[in-house]
Scaffold this motif. Structure first.
Motif, mmCIF file in Angstrom:
data_model
loop_
_atom_site.group_PDB
_atom_site.id
_atom_site.type_symbol
_atom_site.label_atom_id
_atom_site.label_comp_id
_atom_site.label_asym_id
_atom_site.label_seq_id
_atom_site.Cartn_x
_atom_site.Cartn_y
_atom_site.Cartn_z
ATOM 1 N N HIS A 84 0.640 -1.827 -0.179
ATOM 2 C CA HIS A 84 0.166 0.341 -0.268
ATOM 3 C C HIS A 84 0.906 1.410 0.349
ATOM 4 C CE1 HIS A 84 -4.344 -2.252 1.045
ATOM 5 N NE2 HIS A 84 -3.661 -2.547 0.424
ATOM 6 N N VAL A 194 -5.953 7.970 -1.844
ATOM 7 C CA VAL A 194 -6.911 6.870 -1.137
ATOM 8 C C VAL A 194 -6.840 5.638 -1.565
ATOM 9 C CG1 VAL A 194 -10.149 5.811 -1.429
ATOM 10 C CG2 VAL A 194 -8.668 8.214 -1.857
ATOM 11 N N THR A 195 -5.722 5.227 -2.432
ATOM 12 C CA THR A 195 -5.919 3.789 -3.054
ATOM 13 C C THR A 195 -4.847 3.080 -1.759
ATOM 14 O OG1 THR A 195 -6.116 3.298 -5.426
ATOM 15 C CG2 THR A 195 -5.168 2.000 -4.293
ATOM 16 N N PHE A 197 -4.654 4.200 0.715
ATOM 17 C CA PHE A 197 -4.668 3.805 2.289
ATOM 18 C C PHE A 197 -5.961 1.884 2.484
ATOM 19 C CE2 PHE A 197 -4.345 8.294 3.586
ATOM 20 C CZ PHE A 197 -3.698 7.774 4.751
ATOM 21 N N THR A 198 -6.617 1.822 1.634
ATOM 22 C CA THR A 198 -7.821 1.261 1.185
ATOM 23 C C THR A 198 -7.642 0.227 0.509
ATOM 24 O OG1 THR A 198 -8.987 2.101 -0.510
ATOM 25 C CG2 THR A 198 -9.577 3.185 1.593
ATOM 26 N N PHE A 202 -11.200 -1.313 -3.538
ATOM 27 C CA PHE A 202 -11.807 -0.629 -2.306
ATOM 28 C C PHE A 202 -13.057 -0.077 -3.866
ATOM 29 C CE2 PHE A 202 -12.480 3.792 -2.646
ATOM 30 C CZ PHE A 202 -13.692 4.048 -1.365
ATOM 31 N N ARG A 205 -16.040 -1.951 -4.830
ATOM 32 C CA ARG A 205 -17.272 -1.471 -4.457
ATOM 33 C C ARG A 205 -18.156 -1.052 -5.188
ATOM 34 N NH1 ARG A 205 -16.228 1.332 1.444
ATOM 35 N NH2 ARG A 205 -14.567 -0.682 2.687
#
Length: 420
Positions: A84, A194-195, A197-198, A202, A205
């Motif tokens: 990540h 964002v990627t 973190f998730t 993600f 979804r």
């Protein structure tokens, strides 16, 4: 003078950069930051060095994808993706690329090196970055090797081609209220963050469930089920449509104000969809149950070859702009793509196996040779054009120097730039 005709080189004296930036983010947030950041660079550093440094950061990002997630190149959809923290480095690298791309022109004005070579060099690096970011973004969005990634490549290249086509016909670079170099890059920086973190999963979804729009029956009835990544691509399609209309509006106004026909420039949009049609036709070959290239380890090399051919195409448009030459509607690299596309589709065209790409290993060889040819062709173009322009203008590409009247190299501070 090996590449650019003498009469075209003489037109370099008429060149002057013109640009319009309507972005509020750029005006009130980024410009103050860029104006400060450029002061950190010594005046002995050439603007093109700053531009190349920015591209090097993107190449490092691409290198981390290959190193930490090699299965993205060899297996459908990749494995678990890179660690990540790698996505955070992609965000930082792209943001720095944007920053360096923005201040190279400011550095050029600080050092007296502003000119057509800088615009050529800047656009050439931007063209290369475009495809690299498509591949990185596809990994971050968990799109894998799919037609969504191909659509992303087409939309991104289309935006770049539109901007280049628009600049050729209007004589200035327009950046609208939502442009690729500003808001587009910031959106991808946010996506990478964002990627980080998730994780890329993600983005798989359900869009309606995530936004809670599935609570409204009318929305469920008329809006198809999409993942967040698919919705991101649809949004990009709307942005592309807006940019197409806006770009042509600017060209229309410019042509009418100068007493020229406003519809003729539309013909020069055709080279892009023609080139895209060749690549898509090649990818959609029925040689196997699934396309040899789209669902194999050859997908990323194919995109890279496509990106290099595109960089060659748009760089020739910019060269025509700064040297006031006719619009280059034909590109020699198309011949190679036509051969590849027709050969792969012989089963569809005349019901016989391909002559060259009849096995996966032979297809791999052809794709990698295509990549090598595209790279050498673009490298040759860059070398010859830089050589012609620097020799004619008496400047250096990566050094803040010019030639004096006697032909000797001198520092920019030691010569009156305006008299050269």
């Amino acid at each position: 003078m090996g590449y650019v005709p003498q009469h075209a080189l003489d037109n370099l004296k008429k060149y002057s950069y013109k640009g319009v930036d309507k972005s509020l983010v750029s005006r009130y947030v980024l410009q103050p930051f860029w104006n400060w950041f450029v002061t950190l660079w010594p005046t002995w550093i050439a603007p093109n060095t700053i531009t190349l440094t920015g591209l090097s950061l993107v190449l490092i990002n691409f290198g981390t994808l290959i190193y930490y997630d090699p299965k993205f190149l060899t297996e459908k959809g990749g494995a678990d993706g890179p660690p990540h923290w790698v996505y955070f480095t992609w965000a930082a690298g792209l943001f720095l690329y944007q920053t360096l791309d923005a201040i190279d022109g400011k550095q050029a004005r600080r050092t007296g090196m502003a000119g057509p070579l800088g615009e050529m060099f800047d656009h050439g690096c931007d063209a290369l970055n475009t495809t690299l970011e498509v591949i990185l973004c596809a990994r971050a969005l968990n799109l894998g090797r799919s037609w969504w990634t191909v659509a992303s490549q087409i939309a991104t290249l289309a935006n770049f081609y539109l901007t280049t086509w628009e600049e050729y016909h209007t004589g200035q670079l327009f950046l609208g209220i939502f442009s690729g170099p500003v808001e587009g890059i910031l959106s991808i920086v946010l996506l990478y963050t964002v990627t980080g973190f998730t994780g890329p999963e993600f983005w798989d979804r359900d869009f309606l469930a995530f936004t809670r729009l599935d609570r409204y029956p009318i929305v469920v009835q008329y809006v198809p089920k999409l993942g967040l990544n698919d919705a991101f691509m649809v949004f990009g399609g709307f942005v592309l449509a807006f940019n197409i209309v806006n770009s042509y509006y600017n060209v229309y106004k410019s042509r009418v104000s100068s007493g020229q026909g406003p519809f003729i420039p539309l013909l020069f949009l055709l080279p892009f969809p023609i080139s895209v049609a060749m690549e898509v036709f090649w990818l959609s070959s029925p040689s196997f149950k699934e396309s040899q290239i789209l669902h194999s380890a050859l997908f990323v090399p194919f995109l890279c070859a496509w990106g290099l051919q595109f960089a060659h195409q748009v760089s020739r448009i910019i060269l025509a702009h700064v040297t006031k030459q006719p619009f280059p509607y034909w590109d020699s690299m198309w011949i190679w793509s036509i051969v590849g596309a027709i050969d792969a589709n012989l089963p569809r065209l005349i019901n016989r196996p391909p002559l060259i790409q009849n096995t996966l290993p032979r297809t791999a060889l052809f794709v990698y040779v295509t990549l090598a040819v595209a790279f050498l062709s673009y490298a040759r173009f860059c070398y010859l054009v830089i050589n012609d322009i620097t020799n004619y203008l008496g400047i250096a590409c990566f050094t803040v120097r010019k030639r004096d009247r006697a032909g000797e190299w001198v520092g920019a501070s030691e010569v009156n730039i305006k008299k050269l």
